[in-house]
Write a protein that holds these residues in place. Sequence first.
Motif, short mmCIF file in Angstrom:
data_model
loop_
_atom_site.label_atom_id
_atom_site.label_comp_id
_atom_site.label_asym_id
_atom_site.label_seq_id
_atom_site.Cartn_x
_atom_site.Cartn_y
_atom_site.Cartn_z
N LEU A 7 -7.30 4.83 4.18
CA LEU A 7 -7.95 5.41 3.00
C LEU A 7 -7.07 5.19 1.76
O LEU A 7 -7.57 4.81 0.70
CB LEU A 7 -8.24 6.89 3.20
N ARG A 8 -5.78 5.38 1.90
CA ARG A 8 -4.87 5.14 0.77
C ARG A 8 -4.90 3.67 0.34
O ARG A 8 -4.86 3.36 -0.85
CB ARG A 8 -3.46 5.57 1.13
N GLU A 9 -4.96 2.78 1.31
CA GLU A 9 -5.04 1.35 1.00
C GLU A 9 -6.31 1.05 0.20
O GLU A 9 -6.29 0.31 -0.78
CB GLU A 9 -5.02 0.54 2.29
N TYR A 10 -7.43 1.66 0.63
CA TYR A 10 -8.69 1.45 -0.09
C TYR A 10 -8.60 2.01 -1.50
O TYR A 10 -9.02 1.36 -2.46
CB TYR A 10 -9.84 2.11 0.67
N ILE A 11 -8.04 3.21 -1.65
CA ILE A 11 -7.92 3.83 -2.98
C ILE A 11 -7.11 2.94 -3.91
O ILE A 11 -7.44 2.79 -5.08
CB ILE A 11 -7.32 5.25 -2.87
N LYS A 12 -6.07 2.30 -3.39
CA LYS A 12 -5.27 1.38 -4.21
C LYS A 12 -6.12 0.23 -4.74
O LYS A 12 -5.95 -0.20 -5.86
CB LYS A 12 -4.09 0.82 -3.41
N THR A 13 -7.06 -0.26 -3.91
CA THR A 13 -7.91 -1.36 -4.37
C THR A 13 -8.85 -0.92 -5.48
O THR A 13 -9.32 -1.75 -6.26
CB THR A 13 -8.76 -1.97 -3.22
N LEU A 14 -9.14 0.38 -5.55
CA LEU A 14 -10.00 0.90 -6.60
C LEU A 14 -9.27 1.02 -7.93
O LEU A 14 -9.89 1.19 -8.97
CB LEU A 14 -10.55 2.28 -6.22
#
Length: 129
Positions: A7-14
Amino acid sequence: MGVKERLREYIKTLDISEREFCRQIGVSTSYVNSIRQSIQPDKMKAIGEKFPELNPMWLLTGEGEMLQGNNINKVSGSHNTAVAGNGNSVTTNDIAGLIELQKGYQEMIKEKDSQIARLISVIEKLSEK
């Protein structure tokens, strides 16, 4: 890598903060940090509604790609379908199935935690003798 890390990895992409992500899905600002084993079904639903490009299977299991593709098409009605970039369809029934699967996993984890607590209690009693 666990659910929290994915989830943190995804948030970084945002390119937004965890705080902003939490605000957008309607949870406390410490939600991401508080994730232990998995994401509760109601939170998973909120994430899926706000961020439909996120592949729920990847988030929960690490399988597949993070994003479902750039050509997601929403169709109104009770049988919504999104077409991922790889041509696979992901329906609301698929997401509902994942949520139910997650509920089952959470129950299994609770039972295992209970068994572990009982075993620790037995070990402590045996070590006192």
